[in-house]
Design a protein around this motif. Structure first.
Motif: not given
Length: 277
Positions: A126-139, A143-154
């Motif tokens: 969504x352009x409204x979200x992408x303006x701040x998050x800059x994560x407007x990327x392919x699915x 998925x890799x982004x979320x997997x990285x967050x899930x694996x990150x203990x912090x």
């Protein structure tokens, strides 16, 4: 001062106190005669419970055990920022509370990638979200982004809901281990967060204030040693920064990450429980 007429079960008393403290004018609750004070961990020696003590202690909203001290020694952290050993991240529902100001129930649950990837993709693109998050990327990249967050203990990735309806994505993090850590005097139990509301029907002042209250409350409940929350929104995120004072956040400074200019925000535990809930 509000008091109970007769002693009931501990769970009943917690619930009764929640009803009493829904009135913002109620600052003190007197426990019923005969209630063992050790059963109510926020009770004072005279048998009363303060509003601030109740909201920091009641086992009504946290869906897992609070974070505790796991070892006497710190573990190595980035760039020499050693930190306490962190507990395993919770799964499923982590927090749920009816917000009497917003008149809705705010809840947070851990991200389930199989369940949440499509909505996360939709929100980030969504352009409204992408303006701040800059994560407007392919699915696949998301998925890799979320997997990285899930694996990150912090980092603890969360889905926030209003009355059970998925509204947005949030990341809670331990600030000392985060990219924010080098930019201020980070303490071992400092917690921070990022957040977005992805559904347009859940935008607006009432709901924004509700999730800010709920997420801050959750992070303070999750770890009794956390004395302050921090954040680093873009310095020009005027809509979010407009909520700061009412939610006990203060702007300490502006600073530059390699990728953006940010405002360093701080919320102290004493201020939050003294002014917000």
């Amino acid at each position: 001062m509000t008091s109970a007429a007769a002693a009931g079960s501990t769970a009943d008393i917690w619930t009764e106190m929640e009803r009493a403290f829904a009135d913002p004018e109620c600052q003190t609750y007197r426990l019923p005669a005969g209630m063992p004070l050790r059963a109510m961990r926020c009770a004072r020696p005279d048998g009363t419970v303060s509003r601030a003590g109740f909201f920091q202690s009641a086992p009504l909203w946290l869906a897992h055990e609070p974070q505790g001290w796991l070892g006497a020694q710190d573990v190595p952290g980035p760039e020499g920022r050693d930190h306490p050993l962190r507990a395993p991240k919770p799964e499923g529902l982590v927090y749920e509370r009816h917000d009497p100001v917003a008149r809705l129930t705010v809840s947070f649950r851990s991200v389930d990638i199989g369940r949440d990837l499509d909505r996360f993709f939709h929100w980030q693109n969504d352009p409204r979200v992408a303006f701040f998050w800059e994560e407007n990327k392919p699915r696949d990249e998301l998925r890799a982004y979320l997997e990285g967050r899930a694996a990150d203990p912090h980092c603890l990735p969360l889905i926030g809901c209003f009355d059970g309806d998925e509204a947005g994505y949030f990341e809670a993090y331990w600030a000392r281990e985060d990219r924010l850590g080098p930019y201020y005097d980070s303490q071992p139990w400092d917690r921070g967060w990022h957040g977005l509301i992805g559904e347009y029907r859940h935008l607006g002042r009432r709901k924004t204030a509700a999730w800010l209250r709920g997420l801050s409350h959750y992070l303070f409940l999750d770890c009794p040693m956390t004395t302050q929350l921090v954040g680093e929104p873009r310095f020009d995120n005027a809509k979010l920064l407009a909520y700061a004072d009412a939610l006990a956040y203060e702007k300490l400074k502006e600073f530059d990450f390699p990728h953006k200019r940010s405002a360093l925000m701080r919320c102290r535990r004493s201020e939050f429980f003294g002014r917000v809930l």
